[in-house]
Write a protein that holds these residues in place. Structure first.
Motif, PDB file in Angstrom:
ATOM      1  N   ARG A  20      65.376  33.916  46.053  1.00 24.42           N
ATOM      2  CA  ARG A  20      65.059  34.951  45.066  1.00 24.42           C
ATOM      3  C   ARG A  20      64.058  35.940  45.666  1.00 24.42           C
ATOM      4  NH1 ARG A  20      67.818  34.893  39.897  1.00 24.42           N
ATOM      5  NH2 ARG A  20      68.840  32.859  39.847  1.00 24.42           N
ATOM      6  N   SER A  26      59.538  42.525  48.627  1.00 22.32           N
ATOM      7  CA  SER A  26      58.936  43.688  47.970  1.00 22.32           C
ATOM      8  C   SER A  26      58.146  44.524  48.966  1.00 22.32           C
ATOM      9  CB  SER A  26      58.020  43.243  46.828  1.00 22.32           C
ATOM     10  OG  SER A  26      58.740  42.490  45.886  1.00 22.32           O
ATOM     11  N   GLU A  80      70.379  40.110  41.212  1.00 22.43           N
ATOM     12  CA  GLU A  80      68.945  39.971  40.990  1.00 22.43           C
ATOM     13  C   GLU A  80      68.158  40.888  41.935  1.00 22.43           C
ATOM     14  OE1 GLU A  80      65.283  38.259  39.449  1.00 22.43           O
ATOM     15  OE2 GLU A  80      67.273  38.792  38.738  1.00 22.43           O
ATOM     16  N   ARG A  83      68.399  44.325  40.582  1.00 24.54           N
ATOM     17  CA  ARG A  83      67.541  44.487  39.408  1.00 24.54           C
ATOM     18  C   ARG A  83      66.097  44.733  39.837  1.00 24.54           C
ATOM     19  NH1 ARG A  83      63.879  41.992  36.411  1.00 24.54           N
ATOM     20  NH2 ARG A  83      63.793  40.168  37.773  1.00 24.54           N
ATOM     21  N   VAL A  84      65.660  43.999  40.836  1.00 18.02           N
ATOM     22  CA  VAL A  84      64.279  44.145  41.307  1.00 18.02           C
ATOM     23  C   VAL A  84      64.074  45.510  41.966  1.00 18.02           C
ATOM     24  CG1 VAL A  84      62.568  43.238  42.929  1.00 18.02           C
ATOM     25  CG2 VAL A  84      63.917  41.670  41.514  1.00 18.02           C
ATOM     26  N   MET A  87      63.432  47.707  39.161  1.00 14.26           N
ATOM     27  CA  MET A  87      62.135  47.385  38.561  1.00 14.26           C
ATOM     28  C   MET A  87      60.991  47.999  39.359  1.00 14.26           C
ATOM     29  SD  MET A  87      60.479  43.577  38.007  1.00 14.26           S
ATOM     30  CE  MET A  87      59.518  43.418  39.508  1.00 14.26           C
ATOM     31  N   LEU A 318      58.178  36.776  41.781  1.00 14.34           N
ATOM     32  CA  LEU A 318      58.434  37.889  40.865  1.00 14.34           C
ATOM     33  C   LEU A 318      57.550  37.865  39.613  1.00 14.34           C
ATOM     34  CD1 LEU A 318      62.252  38.647  40.844  1.00 14.34           C
ATOM     35  CD2 LEU A 318      60.389  40.079  41.663  1.00 14.34           C
ATOM     36  N   GLN A 322      55.085  40.886  38.635  1.00 14.20           N
ATOM     37  CA  GLN A 322      55.155  41.551  37.342  1.00 14.20           C
ATOM     38  C   GLN A 322      53.797  41.536  36.640  1.00 14.20           C
ATOM     39  OE1 GLN A 322      58.149  43.129  35.930  1.00 14.20           O
ATOM     40  NE2 GLN A 322      56.360  44.035  34.931  1.00 14.20           N
TER      41      GLN A 322
END
Length: 533
Positions: A20, A26, A80, A83-84, A87, A318, A322
């Protein structure tokens, strides 16, 4: 990047779908996003690529353990990652998946070319295998590593398998010359030195197919053989540009993308450097394709002084990311990553206390406070209109020269991918504004009507310097800087590609309406009993 080059191509590694997204993914993607945004604003034709690596034994095993197909697992985790990306507000131009037909078709053609040219041949391998890295490890290295993976620490596996091999050894001399003639091919210097050591040890041919599992791109006409995940994955940098397509296949990849090759930067983590810095250029040589200009291998994040570990509870996953975004803002998170991150040769600590210190020092007390002070004083003393610049100057502050020097330093540092240095030059202008306010004391000057022209010049110089600094800082903190532009009465479109023009002194029109707004970065005070990482 050469001065005459008007394209800019930057890539992340494609991320393995067996895991994940976390701080490592990131960080690398943020580095690339900041560079891509800046170079677009500078007027270059930019292509920013990321994606997912979806084949290999780890995906096959994980899918089996969950009772789903490998494709289903790849689909789930690729979604996923996408999606990140949304985000975190990344601006990648494409997201490539190695299970897509546009990729597999081209990889098959590249392999056929390599076989036809004699660069891939049939043989047999017996030795040690690192399942986590999907890499065969020579006996001498396996012994040096105590028969454990240098990345995961898990035991190496002894394997014997019929494979097709890539003649890496045949490219030893050309790779030696590459490193000799292009010292900036691998950065930073410590990583280059590691690869020079691998070259001095001598290069062995590399097995590039597997028969021990089936989840991979089949080798055309070669029975049970599927491609080694690294030959497959590395090809994404050119399959996304359509370099293996034939005429009439523009529906798979727009044909004009080929103009972006070679890449300016492959940005990767240091654990996968060998594949990018030795195997990949040799493969490109065999395909008679130009080499990337730079492979930049950053170091790792650690957490609270220790290696990140889920069992230790210090893993920046994650939900933790967040939490930082919710508490400080996405732009504050981006700022910390790019100014404090491990772009150099040493690992960097992601500690909450350090994050708060950087946030308060750089963003709350410096950037946010400076813009608020200047806008508030213009509102109070000049009815919210940018005053006339006049001709008044203050010894020690040559603003046209100082801003021009900061702009040049920022552009040059960004071209070298030295993001911390680039943003330091830009934020340095804001610090100079604070020093200028302390030196001139406009709030005292405002009490003397005879100094009104002088006051106007001082506040104009403050606002204009902040405007120029904000243009340079936008790539790192786009949302907050756009909020600052509204406060400064600016209507700026970074897609215009006119960063240099916007950074010329005098761009702030007298009479421009400035607007008091909410604090860009409210000062943060941590709760003493807050135990979050």
């Amino acid at each position: 990047m050469s001065p005459e080059r008007r394209t800019f191509y930057i890539t992340t590694p494609i991320y393995y779908v067996n895991d994940r997204p976390h701080i490592g993914h990131s960080y690398t993607t943020t580095v690339c996003d900041v560079a891509a945004r800046f170079h677009r604003f500078l007027g270059l034709d930019v292509f920013f690529l990321t994606g997912t690596d979806e084949h290999g034994i780890k995906v096959e095993k994980s899918a089996g353990e969950r009772g789903v197909s490998p494709q289903a697992l790849a689909d789930e985790n690729a979604a996923e990652f996408q999606r990140v990306l949304r985000m975190l507000n990344f601006t990648n131009d494409d997201f490539i998946r190695t299970t897509q037909r546009r990729h597999t078709l081209q990889v098959e053609r590249f392999v056929q070319r390599l076989i036809a040219g004699g660069d891939i041949y049939l043989g047999e391998y017996e030795g040690w295998y690192d399942e986590g890295q999907e890499e065969f490890v020579p006996d001498t290295r396996a012994k040096d590593q105590e028969y454990k993976s240098v990345v995961s620490g898990k035991p190496l596996v002894r394997m014997r398998e019929e494979n097709y091999f890539f003649r890496l050894s045949a490219y030893q001399k050309r790779l030696d010359l590459l490193y000799e003639n292009q010292p900036g091919f691998v950065r930073p210097e410590a990583r280059r030195n590691e690869m020079l050591g691998r070259l001095r040890d001598g290069l062995a041919d590399v097995p590039v197919t597997r028969t021990s599992f089936s989840w991979g791109i089949p080798v055309p006409g070669r029975g049970r053989h599927v491609l080694w995940v690294w030959l497959d994955a590395l090809s994404n940098y050119i399959t996304a540009l359509g370099l293996g397509l034939e005429s009439g296949e523009a529906d798979l990849v727009p044909r004009d993308r080929s103009r972006f090759w070679p890449a300016d930067y492959h940005v990767i983590g240091k654990e996968i450097l060998f594949f990018h810095a030795i195997f990949w250029p040799a493969m490109l040589m065999a395909l008679d394709l130009p080499l990337p200009r730079c492979v930049y291998a950053h170091s790792f994040w650690i957490s609270e002084g220790r290696k990140m570990s889920k069992s230790l509870g210090n893993f920046i996953d994650l939900p933790t990311i967040q939490d930082y975004i919710d508490s400080f803002s996405l732009d504050a998170f981006r700022w910390f990553l790019i100014t404090q991150g491990p772009l150099g040769s040493t690992d960097t600590d992601f500690a909450r206390a350090k994050f708060i210190d950087v946030y308060n020092s750089d963003l709350a007390n410096t950037l946010g406070n400076s813009i608020s002070r200047v806008v508030n004083m213009i509102g109070k003393y000049f009815e919210g209109r940018a005053p006339e610049p006049g001709t008044h100057t203050v010894a020690g502050f040559d603003w046209p020269a100082q801003t021009d020097a900061a702009v040049q330093a920022t552009i040059e540092a960004m071209s070298r991918l030295e993001l911390g240095e680039a943003m330091g030059s830009a934020l340095g202008l804001v610090r100079q504004v604070d020093a200028f306010i302390d030196a001139t004391r406009p709030f005292t000057m405002a009490k003397d009507e005879a100094k009104r022209v002088e006051l106007a010049a001082v506040l104009y110089q403050c606002a204009e310097t902040l405007r120029i600094a904000s243009v340079l800082l936008w790539c790192a903190m786009p949302d907050k800087i756009e909020q600052a532009w509204r406060m400064l009465g600016q209507n700026i479109n970074p897609a215009s590609g006119n960063l240099r023009d916007l950074c010329r002194w005098g761009g702030l029109e007298p009479g421009t309406q400035v607007v008091k707004g909410e604090a860009l970065f409210p000062r943060f005070v941590d709760s003493p009993d807050d135990g979050r990482t």
